[in-house]
Design a protein around this motif. Sequence first.
Motif, short mmCIF file in Angstrom:
data_model
loop_
_atom_site.label_atom_id
_atom_site.label_comp_id
_atom_site.label_asym_id
_atom_site.label_seq_id
_atom_site.Cartn_x
_atom_site.Cartn_y
_atom_site.Cartn_z
N UNK A 1 32.97 -37.17 18.86
CA UNK A 1 33.58 -36.97 20.18
C UNK A 1 35.06 -36.62 20.09
N UNK A 2 35.63 -36.74 18.89
CA UNK A 2 37.05 -36.44 18.75
C UNK A 2 37.34 -35.80 17.40
N UNK A 3 37.65 -36.57 16.37
CA UNK A 3 37.96 -35.99 15.06
C UNK A 3 37.82 -37.06 13.97
N UNK A 4 38.05 -36.64 12.76
CA UNK A 4 37.99 -37.53 11.60
C UNK A 4 39.22 -38.45 11.62
N UNK A 5 38.99 -39.70 11.26
CA UNK A 5 40.07 -40.68 11.25
C UNK A 5 39.83 -41.69 10.13
N UNK A 6 40.88 -42.07 9.45
CA UNK A 6 40.84 -43.13 8.47
C UNK A 6 40.99 -44.45 9.23
N UNK B 1 28.05 -48.29 6.46
CA UNK B 1 28.14 -47.07 5.69
C UNK B 1 27.42 -45.86 6.25
N UNK B 2 26.81 -45.97 7.41
CA UNK B 2 26.10 -44.84 7.99
C UNK B 2 27.09 -43.89 8.68
N UNK B 3 26.82 -42.61 8.61
CA UNK B 3 27.59 -41.60 9.32
C UNK B 3 27.59 -41.92 10.82
N UNK B 4 28.71 -41.73 11.49
CA UNK B 4 28.84 -42.11 12.90
C UNK B 4 27.84 -41.38 13.78
N UNK B 5 27.67 -40.09 13.60
CA UNK B 5 26.74 -39.33 14.44
C UNK B 5 25.32 -39.89 14.31
N UNK B 6 24.90 -40.15 13.08
CA UNK B 6 23.56 -40.68 12.85
C UNK B 6 23.44 -42.10 13.42
N UNK B 7 24.48 -42.90 13.22
CA UNK B 7 24.46 -44.29 13.70
C UNK B 7 24.33 -44.33 15.22
N UNK B 8 25.08 -43.50 15.90
CA UNK B 8 25.03 -43.48 17.36
C UNK B 8 23.69 -42.93 17.86
N UNK B 9 23.18 -41.91 17.19
CA UNK B 9 21.87 -41.37 17.58
C UNK B 9 20.79 -42.44 17.46
N UNK C 1 36.31 -43.49 6.21
CA UNK C 1 36.51 -42.27 6.98
C UNK C 1 35.51 -42.29 8.12
N UNK C 2 36.05 -42.25 9.33
CA UNK C 2 35.22 -42.26 10.53
C UNK C 2 35.22 -40.84 11.10
#
Length: 167
Positions: free
Chosen positions: A118-123, A62-70, A113-114
């Motif tokens: 690096x690209x865009x929002x995707x389901x 459930x973590x936001x992708x940007x935060x998870x990758x950081x 919702x991902x």
Amino acid sequence: MTHYAKNMYDFHTWANQTLINRLKELPEGVYEQEVQSVFPTVAKVVEHIYMVDQGWLRIVKGMDMRMALNEAWQQEQEMTGKSLEEVEQMYVELVEQYSIFLSQEEDLDRRIVLDNPYTRVRDTSLAEIIMQVANHGTYHRGNITAMLRQMGYPSVMTEYALYWYAN
């Protein structure tokens, strides 16, 4: 019946451990030996697979992708200089975390919702993300195989079809 994504994660786990076992058989220093390749050392590839796996686990939880990758990339500092045995133990703990998630998640086809920076929002379904984890690992285990051959050492087969018969 086991969900195909769980099966692919089990394959990913088996393939990583199979490769780690092979790396432990090689002469001391091979793991950290510099080579002209996609990554400077085999250790850096192993660390990369681990860090990306960590990031995706945070995302499916459930973590936001940007935060998870950081957060996953911050672990690079912690991993640098660790022995293969120490990294192996980190993988064991990560696999346990994935196992808990996969046993508790009732619907791997559930979509989230991902928001990929690096690209865009995707389901995307959770299953697709687990498949990405396995596919990413396969890609980079191939890098390791090529690097080992470049250093004069054979790797080990980690093909999915071999996994069928090994388990």
